[in-house]
Design a protein around this motif. Structure first.
Motif, mmCIF file in Angstrom:
data_model
loop_
_atom_site.group_PDB
_atom_site.id
_atom_site.type_symbol
_atom_site.label_atom_id
_atom_site.label_comp_id
_atom_site.label_asym_id
_atom_site.label_seq_id
_atom_site.Cartn_x
_atom_site.Cartn_y
_atom_site.Cartn_z
ATOM 1 N N LEU A 5 -12.691 6.186 -23.261
ATOM 2 C CA LEU A 5 -11.603 6.779 -24.044
ATOM 3 C C LEU A 5 -12.054 7.083 -25.467
ATOM 4 O O LEU A 5 -11.744 8.151 -26.001
ATOM 5 C CB LEU A 5 -10.383 5.865 -24.068
ATOM 6 N N ARG A 6 -12.772 6.144 -26.073
ATOM 7 C CA ARG A 6 -13.251 6.371 -27.444
ATOM 8 C C ARG A 6 -14.147 7.605 -27.513
ATOM 9 O O ARG A 6 -14.006 8.433 -28.406
ATOM 10 C CB ARG A 6 -14.015 5.151 -27.961
ATOM 11 N N ALA A 7 -15.068 7.720 -26.572
ATOM 12 C CA ALA A 7 -16.048 8.804 -26.621
ATOM 13 C C ALA A 7 -15.498 10.148 -26.184
ATOM 14 O O ALA A 7 -15.830 11.184 -26.780
ATOM 15 C CB ALA A 7 -17.259 8.438 -25.756
ATOM 16 N N LYS A 8 -14.651 10.171 -25.161
ATOM 17 C CA LYS A 8 -14.265 11.443 -24.555
ATOM 18 C C LYS A 8 -12.824 11.869 -24.826
ATOM 19 O O LYS A 8 -12.515 13.046 -24.723
ATOM 20 C CB LYS A 8 -14.483 11.381 -23.035
ATOM 21 N N CYS A 9 -11.948 10.942 -25.153
ATOM 22 C CA CYS A 9 -10.526 11.271 -25.320
ATOM 23 C C CYS A 9 -10.053 11.167 -26.768
ATOM 24 O O CYS A 9 -9.335 12.035 -27.253
ATOM 25 C CB CYS A 9 -9.658 10.362 -24.450
ATOM 26 N N GLN A 10 -10.452 10.106 -27.436
ATOM 27 C CA GLN A 10 -9.909 9.838 -28.763
ATOM 28 C C GLN A 10 -10.359 10.785 -29.866
ATOM 29 O O GLN A 10 -9.701 10.831 -30.903
ATOM 30 C CB GLN A 10 -10.173 8.383 -29.154
ATOM 31 N N CYS A 12 -9.648 13.753 -29.959
ATOM 32 C CA CYS A 12 -8.421 14.541 -30.134
ATOM 33 C C CYS A 12 -7.164 13.681 -30.025
ATOM 34 O O CYS A 12 -6.208 13.887 -30.764
ATOM 35 C CB CYS A 12 -8.359 15.651 -29.093
ATOM 36 N N HIS A 13 -7.166 12.734 -29.107
ATOM 37 C CA HIS A 13 -5.992 11.878 -28.861
ATOM 38 C C HIS A 13 -6.027 10.694 -29.809
ATOM 39 O O HIS A 13 -6.276 9.562 -29.419
ATOM 40 C CB HIS A 13 -5.975 11.415 -27.405
ATOM 41 N N GLN A 14 -5.809 10.982 -31.090
ATOM 42 C CA GLN A 14 -5.769 9.959 -32.124
ATOM 43 C C GLN A 14 -4.462 10.087 -32.875
ATOM 44 O O GLN A 14 -3.592 10.833 -32.464
ATOM 45 C CB GLN A 14 -6.981 10.103 -33.041
ATOM 46 N N GLN A 15 -4.328 9.356 -33.969
ATOM 47 C CA GLN A 15 -3.091 9.397 -34.752
ATOM 48 C C GLN A 15 -3.425 9.807 -36.166
ATOM 49 O O GLN A 15 -4.081 9.044 -36.859
ATOM 50 C CB GLN A 15 -2.407 8.032 -34.735
ATOM 51 N N PRO A 16 -3.044 10.979 -36.641
ATOM 52 C CA PRO A 16 -2.351 12.023 -35.898
ATOM 53 C C PRO A 16 -3.312 12.706 -34.920
ATOM 54 O O PRO A 16 -4.526 12.675 -35.100
ATOM 55 C CB PRO A 16 -1.876 12.989 -36.982
ATOM 56 N N THR A 17 -2.745 13.346 -33.924
ATOM 57 C CA THR A 17 -3.564 14.004 -32.911
ATOM 58 C C THR A 17 -4.247 15.237 -33.496
ATOM 59 O O THR A 17 -3.823 15.765 -34.525
ATOM 60 C CB THR A 17 -2.723 14.403 -31.688
ATOM 61 N N ARG A 18 -5.292 15.674 -32.806
ATOM 62 C CA ARG A 18 -6.024 16.876 -33.211
ATOM 63 C C ARG A 18 -6.046 17.868 -32.053
ATOM 64 O O ARG A 18 -5.884 17.482 -30.899
ATOM 65 C CB ARG A 18 -7.467 16.526 -33.558
ATOM 66 N N ASN A 19 -6.290 19.121 -32.366
ATOM 67 C CA ASN A 19 -6.493 20.173 -31.369
ATOM 68 C C ASN A 19 -5.365 20.249 -30.347
ATOM 69 O O ASN A 19 -5.612 20.445 -29.160
ATOM 70 C CB ASN A 19 -7.845 19.991 -30.677
ATOM 71 N N ARG A 20 -4.152 20.068 -30.813
ATOM 72 C CA ARG A 20 -2.947 20.173 -29.973
ATOM 73 C C ARG A 20 -2.849 19.102 -28.883
ATOM 74 O O ARG A 20 -2.126 19.294 -27.893
ATOM 75 C CB ARG A 20 -2.825 21.572 -29.375
ATOM 76 N N ALA A 21 -3.562 18.014 -29.007
ATOM 77 C CA ALA A 21 -3.386 16.913 -28.055
ATOM 78 C C ALA A 21 -1.936 16.454 -28.139
ATOM 79 O O ALA A 21 -1.384 16.328 -29.231
ATOM 80 C CB ALA A 21 -4.330 15.763 -28.379
ATOM 81 N N PRO A 22 -1.283 16.208 -27.000
ATOM 82 C CA PRO A 22 0.148 15.920 -27.029
ATOM 83 C C PRO A 22 0.504 14.503 -27.474
ATOM 84 O O PRO A 22 1.640 14.269 -27.870
ATOM 85 C CB PRO A 22 0.592 16.155 -25.586
ATOM 86 N N TRP A 23 -0.432 13.552 -27.392
ATOM 87 C CA TRP A 23 -0.125 12.169 -27.770
ATOM 88 C C TRP A 23 -1.414 11.425 -28.062
ATOM 89 O O TRP A 23 -2.486 11.813 -27.617
ATOM 90 C CB TRP A 23 0.655 11.450 -26.660
ATOM 91 N N PRO A 24 -1.322 10.324 -28.812
ATOM 92 C CA PRO A 24 -2.504 9.503 -29.039
ATOM 93 C C PRO A 24 -2.821 8.660 -27.797
ATOM 94 O O PRO A 24 -1.934 8.369 -26.997
ATOM 95 C CB PRO A 24 -2.113 8.613 -30.223
ATOM 96 N N LEU A 25 -4.072 8.304 -27.634
ATOM 97 C CA LEU A 25 -4.521 7.374 -26.590
ATOM 98 C C LEU A 25 -5.371 6.306 -27.260
ATOM 99 O O LEU A 25 -6.571 6.191 -27.014
ATOM 100 C CB LEU A 25 -5.326 8.107 -25.510
ATOM 101 N N LEU A 26 -4.740 5.567 -28.143
ATOM 102 C CA LEU A 26 -5.450 4.561 -28.920
ATOM 103 C C LEU A 26 -5.202 3.140 -28.429
ATOM 104 O O LEU A 26 -5.995 2.249 -28.714
ATOM 105 C CB LEU A 26 -5.052 4.662 -30.396
ATOM 106 N N ARG A 27 -4.105 2.925 -27.738
ATOM 107 C CA ARG A 27 -3.733 1.582 -27.295
ATOM 108 C C ARG A 27 -3.384 1.626 -25.808
ATOM 109 O O ARG A 27 -2.999 2.661 -25.277
ATOM 110 C CB ARG A 27 -2.506 1.071 -28.068
ATOM 111 N N GLY A 62 -16.262 23.077 -23.702
ATOM 112 C CA GLY A 62 -16.874 23.032 -25.024
ATOM 113 C C GLY A 62 -17.006 21.632 -25.574
ATOM 114 O O GLY A 62 -17.658 21.429 -26.590
ATOM 115 N N GLN A 63 -16.369 20.665 -24.933
ATOM 116 C CA GLN A 63 -16.450 19.266 -25.345
ATOM 117 C C GLN A 63 -17.314 18.514 -24.342
ATOM 118 O O GLN A 63 -17.423 18.923 -23.186
ATOM 119 C CB GLN A 63 -15.057 18.629 -25.413
ATOM 120 N N PRO A 64 -17.926 17.400 -24.756
ATOM 121 C CA PRO A 64 -18.722 16.624 -23.799
ATOM 122 C C PRO A 64 -17.881 16.215 -22.592
ATOM 123 O O PRO A 64 -16.783 15.692 -22.738
ATOM 124 C CB PRO A 64 -19.150 15.400 -24.612
#
Length: 101
Positions: A5-10, A12-27, A62-64
């Motif tokens: 999750l840290r390497a491939k999802c977070q 963009c899926h952070q707080q605040p989100t980036r690149n139009r990600a709909p929600w964070p995936l931090l917890r 375009g992302q890993p």
């Protein structure tokens, strides 16, 4: 699981989100939230969008992309979450502990 999750999802899926990600995936709790009005949980949606021929597909072009080891890690975690393990053993632990807050 947390390392994938840290390497491939977070990115963009952070707080605040980036690149139009709909929600964070931090917890861990972020993965257990309802996915819209579908009756699914976010982790169930995650299980679908990571598959190579799914649309939308994550991570986006375009992302890993996920490696075979990443797929194995995530698929094992998704399998352990059916149903979600409410006792806290299984879904919410990896890499020696819970997902970072």
């Amino acid at each position: 699981m947390a390392s994938v999750l840290r390497a491939k999802c977070q990115p963009c899926h952070q707080q605040p989100t980036r690149n139009r990600a709909p929600w964070p995936l931090l917890r861990y709790e972020d993965t257990q939230m309802p996915f819209g009005m579908t009756g699914l949980r976010r982790w169930q949606r995650m299980a679908k969008v990571i598959e190579p021929d799914n649309f939308p597909h994550m991570p986006p072009n375009g992302q890993p992309q996920l490696t075979d080891a990443d797929f194995q890690t995530l698929r094992s975690w998704f399998s352990a979450c059916v149903p979600p393990n409410l006792e806290g053993a299984g879904c919410d632990v990896d890499d020696g502990g819970p997902l970072p807050d």
